[in-house]
Structure formats: structure tokens, C-alpha cells
Enzyme design. Sequence first.
Site, PDB file in Angstrom:
ATOM      1  N   ASP A  13       0.818  -1.228   0.000  1.00 50.56           N
ATOM      2  CA  ASP A  13       0.000   0.000   0.000  1.00 50.56           C
ATOM      3  C   ASP A  13       0.850   1.276   0.000  1.00 50.56           C
ATOM      4  OD1 ASP A  13      -2.292  -1.673   0.333  1.00 50.56           O
ATOM      5  OD2 ASP A  13      -1.915  -1.716   2.487  1.00 50.56           O
ATOM      6  N   ALA A  41      -2.541  -9.082  -3.765  1.00 52.94           N
ATOM      7  CA  ALA A  41      -2.054  -7.701  -3.736  1.00 52.94           C
ATOM      8  C   ALA A  41      -2.928  -6.848  -4.639  1.00 52.94           C
ATOM      9  CB  ALA A  41      -0.606  -7.647  -4.224  1.00 52.94           C
ATOM     10  N   HIS A  43      -3.642  -3.001  -6.377  1.00 50.78           N
ATOM     11  CA  HIS A  43      -3.051  -1.704  -6.712  1.00 50.78           C
ATOM     12  C   HIS A  43      -4.141  -0.821  -7.310  1.00 50.78           C
ATOM     13  CE1 HIS A  43       0.407  -4.576  -6.988  1.00 50.78           C
ATOM     14  NE2 HIS A  43       0.924  -3.640  -6.211  1.00 50.78           N
ATOM     15  N   THR A  44      -4.139   0.434  -6.925  1.00 42.82           N
ATOM     16  CA  THR A  44      -5.111   1.383  -7.465  1.00 42.82           C
ATOM     17  C   THR A  44      -4.427   2.269  -8.488  1.00 42.82           C
ATOM     18  OG1 THR A  44      -6.322   1.382  -5.378  1.00 42.82           O
ATOM     19  CG2 THR A  44      -6.763   3.195  -6.905  1.00 42.82           C
ATOM     20  N   ARG A 141       4.339 -29.948  -5.651  1.00 43.12           N
ATOM     21  CA  ARG A 141       4.394 -30.279  -7.089  1.00 43.12           C
ATOM     22  C   ARG A 141       3.084 -30.852  -7.628  1.00 43.12           C
ATOM     23  NH1 ARG A 141       8.947 -30.030  -3.780  1.00 43.12           N
ATOM     24  NH2 ARG A 141      10.877 -30.529  -4.905  1.00 43.12           N
ATOM     25  N   THR A 252      -7.241  -2.310  -0.872  1.00 45.81           N
ATOM     26  CA  THR A 252      -7.819  -2.488  -2.209  1.00 45.81           C
ATOM     27  C   THR A 252      -8.474  -3.860  -2.360  1.00 45.81           C
ATOM     28  OG1 THR A 252      -6.067  -1.079  -3.094  1.00 45.81           O
ATOM     29  CG2 THR A 252      -7.318  -2.367  -4.688  1.00 45.81           C
ATOM     30  N   ARG A 258      -6.956   0.189   7.004  1.00 55.34           N
ATOM     31  CA  ARG A 258      -5.516   0.044   7.170  1.00 55.34           C
ATOM     32  C   ARG A 258      -5.066   0.645   8.497  1.00 55.34           C
ATOM     33  NH1 ARG A 258      -4.325   2.139   1.027  1.00 55.34           N
ATOM     34  NH2 ARG A 258      -4.631   0.144  -0.033  1.00 55.34           N
ATOM     35  N   LEU A 285       3.515  12.728   0.287  1.00 54.33           N
ATOM     36  CA  LEU A 285       4.172  13.832   0.982  1.00 54.33           C
ATOM     37  C   LEU A 285       3.147  14.895   1.383  1.00 54.33           C
ATOM     38  CD1 LEU A 285       6.993  14.782   1.921  1.00 54.33           C
ATOM     39  CD2 LEU A 285       7.062  16.215  -0.125  1.00 54.33           C
ATOM     40  N   GLY A 326       0.433  14.189  -4.516  1.00 47.64           N
ATOM     41  CA  GLY A 326      -1.012  14.085  -4.723  1.00 47.64           C
ATOM     42  C   GLY A 326      -1.283  12.892  -5.622  1.00 47.64           C
TER      43      GLY A 326
END
Length: 340
Positions: A13, A41, A43-44, A141, A252, A258, A285, A326
Amino acid sequence: MSCLIIVGGQWGDEGKGKVISYICSKDKPDVIARGGVGPNAGHTVNVKGKSYGIRMVPTGFPHKEAKLAIGAGVLVDPEVLLKEVEMLKEFNVKERLIVDYRAGIIEEKHKLMDRQDEHLSKEIGTTGSGCGPANVDRVLRILKQAKDIEELKEFLGDVSELLNDTLDNGGDVLIEGTQGTFLSLYYGTYPYVTSKDTTASSFAADVGIGPTKVDDVLVVFKSYPTRVGAGPFPTEMSEEEAERLGLVEYGTVTGRRRRVGYFDFEMAKKACRLNGATQIAITGLDKYDKSCYGVREYNKLTKKARDFIEKIEEVTKVPVTIISTGPGMNQTIDLRAEKL
């Protein structure tokens, strides 16, 4: 770019999707290959104001000129993959996607085992996507491979050959890792980890290239790390503090809230070492300092923000080359030309 691996430096994330999209739009790699565990997993990816939640297709899909590859080391859920291919048809994913014929297949029984196992679902807090039980069958296997699944026939190929040929011919390859370094089965907060290693070395192996073919490793950190599920989180803050700071997020894949913490500089140093990082990307940031929202030049950041970036570089001994201020693609500071 030649061969670049992008890795999460925390517990997933970290905003890798945004960083990958930005680099793809700027550097235009010939192949975007996905390593990692599998559909556990998420992802956006934001494209022109629309968000796409992706679990199988490489997140660099908006770059329409690139081939998209899923490596042999990745577990594939055919149902999830085919839904995403359909969802992304405006990006011509169907025509560009190559699934390695040796990739492991998640079946319904694996998902049921994942959800019904008390240890995995309750104590560890897995996503229930079947990856752990599928990897057990792979070790035994007995796991099916992509070549055994009729619905995947049109996508099958040899991803290792594709990547090595591309690099040998002077092309550029971007390898997407999933999850984060400290969810690694080996180096993470065991047992609260995923079912395989999630560092750059394993991502290279997942897609079938040797370590000498890798030119750069970019580790992505979020200004406020987050974590879904159980496990140690030394710098975790209370939910009330997270709400006060406007840091409420949801996974996601799972939709679970979270957990949020303060930036851990020593953990960042360890992640850089484990991955052999040559670059760092910082995301969020603008969450660390709201007055940095949308800033596109380093010298226009506040002193607080610049001090934070400089401390990360001082502790890790790795340059911060990309800073996200952003969610938008243009809300990015790119320092690669200056620092590399």
C-alpha cells in the site's frame, strides 16, 4: 531505464501504482512485467479521473505501447484475470498480455482453504485469495500451471524469453513487485507475512531474469506507512490520531481499514539494504505536510518536507528521486535527472 525493478519498502500500500504509472508515462518501457505473489495484492491506478482496482494485470497498463507480462513465479486466478482483461478492454490489454505458461493457478479449493483456515484467516489476517494454499500445492508439485487452463490459452507465452530478448536488443523493461518488503516470508514480520519472498531478488526470479540484468531498484515508501492485517507495527498510531491527521485508508483487496503509523527511518534503511536500492520514491508527501499538495518543484516544498526527505537520504544513503504530492500523475516531483 534498461531494467528497473519497483519494490514496496513497507507492508504494501505504498502507492506503487501511482509511481509505476508515472514512470511508464515518462520512460515508455517496452515491456511491463509483474512479479510477486498473486491476486492477494491490490493496486489502485487513476487514469483521467477514473480509478481502477487491479489485482493481476500489471499496473502499467495505461501505457498502451508496452507489452504486459505476468511471470512464472506469480500465482494466477483465471477468474480475476479475465475480469480485469474485460474491464480494461479500452486499453487493449487482451492484445498485449502474456502470461507465462509456467505460472501457478489458484483454484476455488485454494480460496476456500484460505478462508476456512483459522490460523490464516483469523490470526495472520490473510486476504482469503488462496495464495498461501496454492503455494503449498506448488511446493508439493501438484499445482496446476497456466498451460493447463483452456481459458488462458490465448495469453500463454515465455516471459523469461520475452524479457531477455528485449534487454538483449536494447529495449527497456520495468518489473513491478507486489506487497512490501516486510511482508516477505523470509525477511518480514514472520509469521504475519505473505507466502513467499517479496524483495527485488525474488521479483527478478519471478519473471526469469538474472541479477546482472537489473540496472536499478526503486524502493517506494509512503510518508505514513500502513498495514492491513495482524502483525508488529512499531510506529503504529491510534485510530483516533489517524482520523485527526486525515489518514483513514482501506485495503484495495480486503476493504479492511488500514493501520497507520509514523515513518520508520531504520526500517527504511533495512528495506534499502534488502533490496539493493539505487533510488527511493516517496508517496503521500501531501499527507505529511498538507501545504505540499500538488507541488511540482523541489525548491517549492516547505522546510519541514525538505528536512524529511533529506533525513531519509541521510539514513538510507540512497537518493530520493521521485516525490508524489497528490494522486494525479502531474502531482509529482522527478529528480532523476539531477540525482542519477
